[in-house]
Design a protein around this motif. Sequence first.
Motif, PDB file in Angstrom:
ATOM      1  N   GLU A  78      -2.308  11.650 -17.379  1.00 12.62           N
ATOM      2  CA  GLU A  78      -1.526  12.565 -16.560  1.00 12.62           C
ATOM      3  C   GLU A  78      -1.902  12.462 -15.084  1.00 12.62           C
ATOM      4  OE1 GLU A  78      -2.792  13.592 -19.496  1.00 12.62           O
ATOM      5  OE2 GLU A  78      -0.934  13.932 -20.603  1.00 12.62           O
ATOM      6  N   PHE A  79      -3.171  12.115 -14.804  1.00 11.82           N
ATOM      7  CA  PHE A  79      -3.602  12.010 -13.408  1.00 11.82           C
ATOM      8  C   PHE A  79      -2.816  10.929 -12.684  1.00 11.82           C
ATOM      9  CE2 PHE A  79      -6.246  10.203 -10.048  1.00 11.82           C
ATOM     10  CZ  PHE A  79      -6.534  11.335  -9.305  1.00 11.82           C
ATOM     11  N   TYR A  80      -2.779   9.732 -13.279  1.00  8.89           N
ATOM     12  CA  TYR A  80      -2.064   8.649 -12.612  1.00  8.89           C
ATOM     13  C   TYR A  80      -0.555   8.761 -12.789  1.00  8.89           C
ATOM     14  CZ  TYR A  80      -6.016   6.173 -10.761  1.00  8.89           C
ATOM     15  OH  TYR A  80      -7.104   5.845  -9.999  1.00  8.89           O
ATOM     16  N   ALA A  81      -0.117   9.432 -13.838  1.00  6.78           N
ATOM     17  CA  ALA A  81       1.319   9.694 -13.973  1.00  6.78           C
ATOM     18  C   ALA A  81       1.798  10.524 -12.795  1.00  6.78           C
ATOM     19  CB  ALA A  81       1.593  10.417 -15.286  1.00  6.78           C
ATOM     20  N   ALA A  82       1.053  11.572 -12.474  1.00  5.36           N
ATOM     21  CA  ALA A  82       1.429  12.432 -11.353  1.00  5.36           C
ATOM     22  C   ALA A  82       1.376  11.670 -10.042  1.00  5.36           C
ATOM     23  CB  ALA A  82       0.492  13.638 -11.298  1.00  5.36           C
ATOM     24  N   SER A  86       0.841  -1.189   0.000  1.00  2.00           N
ATOM     25  CA  SER A  86       0.000   0.000   0.000  1.00  2.00           C
ATOM     26  C   SER A  86       0.882   1.247   0.000  1.00  2.00           C
ATOM     27  CB  SER A  86      -0.903   0.007   1.242  1.00  2.00           C
ATOM     28  OG  SER A  86      -1.717   1.170   1.268  1.00  2.00           O
ATOM     29  N   ASP A  87       0.424   2.279  -0.678  1.00  2.00           N
ATOM     30  CA  ASP A  87       1.152   3.541  -0.736  1.00  2.00           C
ATOM     31  C   ASP A  87       0.138   4.668  -0.564  1.00  2.00           C
ATOM     32  OD1 ASP A  87       3.949   4.836  -1.972  1.00  2.00           O
ATOM     33  OD2 ASP A  87       2.148   6.029  -2.338  1.00  2.00           O
ATOM     34  N   HIS A  88       0.431   5.593   0.332  1.00  2.00           N
ATOM     35  CA  HIS A  88      -0.525   6.655   0.658  1.00  2.00           C
ATOM     36  C   HIS A  88      -0.948   7.440  -0.569  1.00  2.00           C
ATOM     37  CE1 HIS A  88      -2.408  10.169   2.426  1.00  2.00           C
ATOM     38  NE2 HIS A  88      -1.505  10.940   1.835  1.00  2.00           N
ATOM     39  N   TRP A  89       0.019   7.856  -1.407  1.00  2.50           N
ATOM     40  CA  TRP A  89      -0.318   8.724  -2.529  1.00  2.50           C
ATOM     41  C   TRP A  89      -1.077   7.986  -3.620  1.00  2.50           C
ATOM     42  CZ3 TRP A  89      -0.416  13.656  -1.834  1.00  2.50           C
ATOM     43  CH2 TRP A  89       0.406  14.219  -0.861  1.00  2.50           C
ATOM     44  N   LEU A  90      -0.754   6.714  -3.835  1.00  2.00           N
ATOM     45  CA  LEU A  90      -1.499   5.942  -4.822  1.00  2.00           C
ATOM     46  C   LEU A  90      -2.908   5.648  -4.329  1.00  2.00           C
ATOM     47  CD1 LEU A  90       1.268   3.447  -6.026  1.00  2.00           C
ATOM     48  CD2 LEU A  90       0.523   5.577  -7.099  1.00  2.00           C
ATOM     49  N   PHE A 149      -8.818   7.189  -4.624  1.00  2.00           N
ATOM     50  CA  PHE A 149      -9.996   7.723  -3.949  1.00  2.00           C
ATOM     51  C   PHE A 149     -10.431   9.042  -4.582  1.00  2.00           C
ATOM     52  CE2 PHE A 149     -12.252  10.127  -0.713  1.00  2.00           C
ATOM     53  CZ  PHE A 149     -13.128   9.180  -0.215  1.00  2.00           C
ATOM     54  N   VAL A 150      -9.464   9.907  -4.869  1.00  2.00           N
ATOM     55  CA  VAL A 150      -9.786  11.202  -5.487  1.00  2.00           C
ATOM     56  C   VAL A 150     -10.386  11.004  -6.874  1.00  2.00           C
ATOM     57  CG1 VAL A 150      -8.760  13.312  -6.432  1.00  2.00           C
ATOM     58  CG2 VAL A 150      -8.101  12.523  -4.158  1.00  2.00           C
ATOM     59  N   GLU A 151      -9.869  10.037  -7.630  1.00  2.00           N
ATOM     60  CA  GLU A 151     -10.438   9.791  -8.956  1.00  2.00           C
ATOM     61  C   GLU A 151     -11.903   9.381  -8.847  1.00  2.00           C
ATOM     62  OE1 GLU A 151     -10.317   6.900 -12.850  1.00  2.00           O
ATOM     63  OE2 GLU A 151      -9.474   6.255 -10.941  1.00  2.00           O
ATOM     64  N   ILE A 204       1.744   8.457  -9.527  1.00  2.00           N
ATOM     65  CA  ILE A 204       2.849   7.500  -9.455  1.00  2.00           C
ATOM     66  C   ILE A 204       4.170   8.210  -9.179  1.00  2.00           C
ATOM     67  CG2 ILE A 204       4.295   6.013 -10.918  1.00  2.00           C
ATOM     68  CD1 ILE A 204       1.687   4.872 -12.069  1.00  2.00           C
ATOM     69  N   MET A 205       4.437   9.298  -9.897  1.00  2.00           N
ATOM     70  CA  MET A 205       5.711   9.982  -9.706  1.00  2.00           C
ATOM     71  C   MET A 205       5.803  10.643  -8.337  1.00  2.00           C
ATOM     72  SD  MET A 205       6.887  11.391 -13.418  1.00  2.00           S
ATOM     73  CE  MET A 205       5.545  11.312 -14.580  1.00  2.00           C
ATOM     74  N   ARG A 206       4.668  11.100  -7.810  1.00  2.00           N
ATOM     75  CA  ARG A 206       4.657  11.641  -6.445  1.00  2.00           C
ATOM     76  C   ARG A 206       4.915  10.520  -5.440  1.00  2.00           C
ATOM     77  NH1 ARG A 206       5.185  12.767  -2.131  1.00  2.00           N
ATOM     78  NH2 ARG A 206       4.386  14.454  -0.828  1.00  2.00           N
ATOM     79  N   ALA A 207       4.329   9.359  -5.681  1.00  2.00           N
ATOM     80  CA  ALA A 207       4.481   8.231  -4.760  1.00  2.00           C
ATOM     81  C   ALA A 207       5.913   7.711  -4.720  1.00  2.00           C
ATOM     82  CB  ALA A 207       3.530   7.103  -5.151  1.00  2.00           C
ATOM     83  N   ILE A 208       6.595   7.708  -5.868  1.00  2.00           N
ATOM     84  CA  ILE A 208       7.947   7.158  -5.895  1.00  2.00           C
ATOM     85  C   ILE A 208       8.998   8.206  -5.514  1.00  2.00           C
ATOM     86  CG2 ILE A 208       7.346   5.416  -7.594  1.00  2.00           C
ATOM     87  CD1 ILE A 208       8.548   7.051  -9.752  1.00  2.00           C
ATOM     88  N   GLY A 209       8.520   9.407  -5.145  1.00  2.00           N
ATOM     89  CA  GLY A 209       9.426  10.401  -4.594  1.00  2.00           C
ATOM     90  C   GLY A 209      10.147  11.276  -5.589  1.00  2.00           C
ATOM     91  N   LEU A 210       9.685  11.312  -6.845  1.00  2.00           N
ATOM     92  CA  LEU A 210      10.342  12.175  -7.823  1.00  2.00           C
ATOM     93  C   LEU A 210       9.893  13.620  -7.631  1.00  2.00           C
ATOM     94  CD1 LEU A 210      10.205  10.169 -11.178  1.00  2.00           C
ATOM     95  CD2 LEU A 210      12.109  10.379  -9.583  1.00  2.00           C
ATOM     96  N   PRO A 211      10.821  14.567  -7.612  1.00  2.00           N
ATOM     97  CA  PRO A 211      10.423  15.975  -7.532  1.00  2.00           C
ATOM     98  C   PRO A 211       9.748  16.395  -8.840  1.00  2.00           C
ATOM     99  CG  PRO A 211      12.785  15.799  -7.896  1.00  2.00           C
ATOM    100  CD  PRO A 211      12.288  14.410  -7.656  1.00  2.00           C
ATOM    101  N   SER A 212       8.941  17.434  -8.779  1.00  2.00           N
ATOM    102  CA  SER A 212       8.153  17.838  -9.938  1.00  2.00           C
ATOM    103  C   SER A 212       9.017  18.178 -11.147  1.00  2.00           C
ATOM    104  CB  SER A 212       7.249  19.023  -9.591  1.00  2.00           C
ATOM    105  OG  SER A 212       8.029  20.124  -9.148  1.00  2.00           O
ATOM    106  N   GLU A 213      10.243  18.667 -10.912  1.00  2.00           N
ATOM    107  CA  GLU A 213      11.092  19.022 -12.054  1.00  2.00           C
ATOM    108  C   GLU A 213      11.568  17.800 -12.834  1.00  2.00           C
ATOM    109  OE1 GLU A 213      13.786  19.528  -8.324  1.00  2.00           O
ATOM    110  OE2 GLU A 213      11.684  19.890  -8.892  1.00  2.00           O
ATOM    111  N   LEU A 214      11.356  16.601 -12.303  1.00  2.00           N
ATOM    112  CA  LEU A 214      11.723  15.381 -13.022  1.00  2.00           C
ATOM    113  C   LEU A 214      10.530  14.702 -13.701  1.00  2.00           C
ATOM    114  CD1 LEU A 214      14.381  13.619 -10.758  1.00  2.00           C
ATOM    115  CD2 LEU A 214      14.732  14.785 -12.924  1.00  2.00           C
TER     116      LEU A 214
END
Length: 239
Positions: free
Chosen positions: A179-183, A147-151, A156-158, A185-195
Amino acid sequence: KQQGLPIWESIPSNESLGHAAHYLYLLTGEDPTDIHASALETYMILTMEHGLNASTFTARVITSTESDMVSALTGALGAMKGQLHGGAPSGVTEMLEAIGTADRAEGWLREQLENRRLLMGFGHRIYRTRDPRAEALKMRIAQMEESDHWLDLAQFVEDTTVRLLAEYKPGRKLYANVEFYAAAIMRAIGLPSELFTPTFSASRTVGWTSHMIEQAKDNVIYRPDAKYIGSFPTTEHVS
């Protein structure tokens, strides 16, 4: 430059890792969790090609001039950077961070809709139904045992957003896009927005280069016609 490391330091390759896992490893120097590597791998597979989008079209136009592949890739990256193309997921991240927890979701979303504000990550110019890439990402996330909080929050938000969009905008059939799930996933795996956009580009490079090779094999330079719709001088303007 790896995240958190001086520019002069480098991380040695780890050939035991798959492509997506190795990408994350090179950014941090640490082995990623299975859930993060698997989620990113699914995302990269789904986004490596998507027809004649703006960046792919740019790459083909440059290739059609018989320029080199590096120049075509550079042009594609320039198009990808735009907020209406590869720069879109960062807005979704800001939305999820503003919501924070599931119990805040409905109230926050209703306030946005009642004030006619755009909900990032929903709707698509081509798809008038569920974006199949978003569906595939959602299914992949649901199959994961960890389980991952952001995913979890993203799912739930979707669900909440789709229900509220049907209430506030009946008949529009607005659903989550890739783009919704891309964001999420990338937020969950810890990538900063500039990446976010560079990661999207690392995936889409596969599609770009395939289109370039196809264009070069049977090449005709792109030269679209333009129709002048301005006014023409009349005899009274002629001296």
